[in-house]
Write a protein that holds these residues in place. Structure first.
Motif, short mmCIF file in Angstrom:
data_model
loop_
_atom_site.label_atom_id
_atom_site.label_comp_id
_atom_site.label_asym_id
_atom_site.label_seq_id
_atom_site.Cartn_x
_atom_site.Cartn_y
_atom_site.Cartn_z
N TYR A 73 0.86 -1.19 0.00
CA TYR A 73 0.00 0.00 0.00
C TYR A 73 0.90 1.24 0.00
CZ TYR A 73 -3.66 -3.28 1.37
OH TYR A 73 -4.54 -4.34 1.42
N THR A 74 0.62 2.16 -0.90
CA THR A 74 1.44 3.36 -1.04
C THR A 74 0.58 4.61 -0.99
OG1 THR A 74 3.02 2.16 -2.44
CG2 THR A 74 3.11 4.56 -2.52
N ASP A 75 1.10 5.63 -0.33
CA ASP A 75 0.43 6.93 -0.27
C ASP A 75 1.49 7.96 0.10
OD1 ASP A 75 -1.52 8.80 -0.42
OD2 ASP A 75 -2.71 8.10 1.27
N TYR B 225 7.21 19.37 2.30
CA TYR B 225 7.80 18.20 1.66
C TYR B 225 6.73 17.10 1.61
CZ TYR B 225 12.58 20.04 2.01
OH TYR B 225 13.71 20.80 1.86
N LEU B 226 6.90 16.15 0.71
CA LEU B 226 6.01 14.99 0.63
C LEU B 226 6.79 13.73 0.94
CD1 LEU B 226 3.90 15.65 -2.62
CD2 LEU B 226 3.17 15.90 -0.23
N ASP B 227 6.24 12.93 1.84
CA ASP B 227 6.82 11.63 2.18
C ASP B 227 6.00 10.55 1.48
OD1 ASP B 227 7.93 9.39 3.23
OD2 ASP B 227 7.33 9.73 5.31
N HIS B 228 6.59 9.91 0.49
CA HIS B 228 5.93 8.83 -0.25
C HIS B 228 6.30 7.51 0.43
CE1 HIS B 228 5.11 11.65 -3.61
NE2 HIS B 228 6.26 12.18 -3.22
N ARG B 229 5.33 6.89 1.07
CA ARG B 229 5.60 5.73 1.92
C ARG B 229 4.86 4.51 1.40
NH1 ARG B 229 5.33 6.18 8.43
NH2 ARG B 229 7.14 7.49 7.93
#
Length: 484
Positions: free
Chosen positions: A144-146, A226-230
């Motif tokens: 799962y990615t967001d 910033y964006l953290d793509h996890r």
């Protein structure tokens, strides 16, 4: 009856630091189940063997940082003060009651001089994931990615307007080939070569932290972020990837490269992914199909003007390669543009007498045009995946996995704000925070299962013990690793 309190602060007592730490303390569980010896090997090449002052053990140095991330202590100066008075922290670091704690500047100077420009943070994160894989707590079958936003350490009012070149999308060559093939199949000539020029755009660049981006999204705060793509594994919600980009970037841009990186680095056999609507692009849908990955991707209804008919009311007929309007009139193929969209247009002689003309189009020539991407078939199959029973179950778990991981990071581990400035430093923060979340979850799960085995008096002298662990969503075999 009240009695005077006796002052016992100056009483001499014989006690060990081992006795002062509760038996069920979180750091005891982490120390028991997580192996930190790899840090010394990963950083060995950054230290001199035969010259200079004796250095602080890198394991101790990073353990200090781990304490800060695990317990949400954002300030390194405050972290040192907490370690000085907390016996559990001293025990975890291997310090005695009277030992001097390294100064906060030691951490910052090592980051600035020794670890700057290295992959130490990424190596630490990867090794924790590999330990989870070894214990069979990560299987990589469902990911799962967001993304979530981190407020940058930058003043919103201090910026300059700047014109920059847009990043060229990595899949443009594949798209050009698909466009040429589609035009050839429809009997159209090849497009003329596009002039070699890079598109430009105007942005707001922070003068405090130029690496962050000005985020402006519907339903999101506006400012420098910033964006953290996890990415989170579906078995026990352990994090398998964390990647930082500017707050002005799109979620879909780094997705496929990070997915491929996880598959290659951890040798994962990914069977399915769960994504939100930000990843619902024709390119991602096609690439997931090429990798034989089942995708459950959310759908965002497109905007339309008031009183107009939605595009879904026009049905595509693949046998004739045309669209059919609500009045059963056909819209035939006209051309395919450079961006990969086929254009289907209606007949003006029919449309100008239609009673739905005002709801259909505002074109002065009374011609309705609908576009369809050359990879639209892949998007439609992804939509069918989402509507299937498997897709519904898979997508329902997204809020319980990656979204819960973000909530835990922000509420408990200080991941709501960027502690430092610069993309590389925020990347370090994200990786260490994610690694600590994994350590915490692994230690809590393994200690609970270990306790279960002890209660039922299983043989603990064996080198390895296995237990079938069933939860509402996971069924697997976990290696407790008693040999550690």
């Amino acid at each position: 009856m009240l009695k005077n309190i006796e002052q016992k602060q100056v009483t001499i007592e014989l006690v060990t630091i081992e006795e002062l730490v509760p038996k069920n303390h979180l750091l005891r569980k982490i120390d028991k189940f997580i192996d930190f010896s790899f840090i010394r090997e990963e950083t060995k090449h950054l230290y001199c063997d035969n010259n200079g002052r004796p250095a602080i053990d890198p394991v101790v140095l990073f353990k200090m940082l781990f304490i800060g991330y695990i317990f949400g202590i954002r300030s390194e100066r405050q972290l040192v003060k907490e370690i000085q008075v907390n016996m559990a922290y001293r025990w975890f670091l291997g310090f005695g009651i009277k030992d001097k704690i390294p100064d906060a500047s030691t951490i910052s100077q090592n980051r600035r001089r020794r670890f700057n420009g290295t992959t130490v943070a990424q190596d630490i994160f990867d090794n924790i994931v590999l330990q989870a894989i070894k214990r069979k707590m990560v299987d990589g079958k469902t990911l799962y990615t967001d993304s979530t936003h981190l407020k940058a350490n930058a003043n919103t009012r201090k910026f300059v307007d700047k014109i920059v070149r847009s990043n060229t999308k990595s899949y443009l060559s594949d798209l050009d080939d698909a466009v040429e093939e589609d035009r050839s199949n429809h009997g159209k000539k090849s497009l003329k070569p596009k002039p070699a020029s890079t598109p430009v755009k105007r942005i707001k660049e922070s003068t405090t932290d130029p690496d962050c981006g000005f985020m402006y999204r519907e339903g999101k705060p506006k400012g420098f972020y910033y964006l953290d793509h996890r990415t989170v594994d579906g078995k026990f919600n352990l994090i398998t990837d964390s990647y930082i980009t500017s707050g002005a970037s799109n979620d879909s841009v780094p997705y496929l490269s990070r997915l491929d990186r996880q598959i290659k680095r951890f040798e994962l056999n990914v069977e399915a992914v769960g994504l939100d609507a930000g990843y619902f692009t024709a390119h991602i849908c096609k690439e997931l199909e090429d990798r034989d990955i089942f995708g459950a991707i959310s759908y965002r209804r497109p905007n339309k003007r008031n009183g107009s008919m939605a595009k879904r009311l026009y049905k595509y007929n693949p046998e004739v390669d045309c669209y059919v309007c609500p009045r059963e009139h056909e819209l035939h193929y006209r051309t395919t543009d450079r961006d990969g969209f086929r254009h289907y247009s209606s007949c003006k002689n029919i449309c100008k007498n239609c009673d739905l003309l005002s709801q259909c189009t505002t074109n002065q020539r009374c011609v309705k045009t609908i576009t369809r991407h050359v990879w639209e078939d892949a998007k439609e199959r992804m939509t069918q995946n989402r509507l299937s029973p498997r897709g519904k179950r898979l997508y329902k778990r997204r809020k319980e996995t990656v979204e819960r991981s973000f909530a835990d990071a922000k509420e408990l581990h200080g991941h709501r704000y960027a502690r430092m400035r610069g993309l590389s430093k925020v990347q370090e923060q994200s990786l260490l925070c994610a690694a600590c979340q994994n350590m915490k979850k692994m230690a809590l799960i393994l200690s609970a299962i270990h306790l279960f085995l002890c209660v039922f008096q299983l043989d603990k002298t064996q080198k390895k013990a296995h237990i079938l662990f069933r939860s509402n969503f996971a069924f697997g075999r976990i290696d407790l690793g008693f040999s550690n």
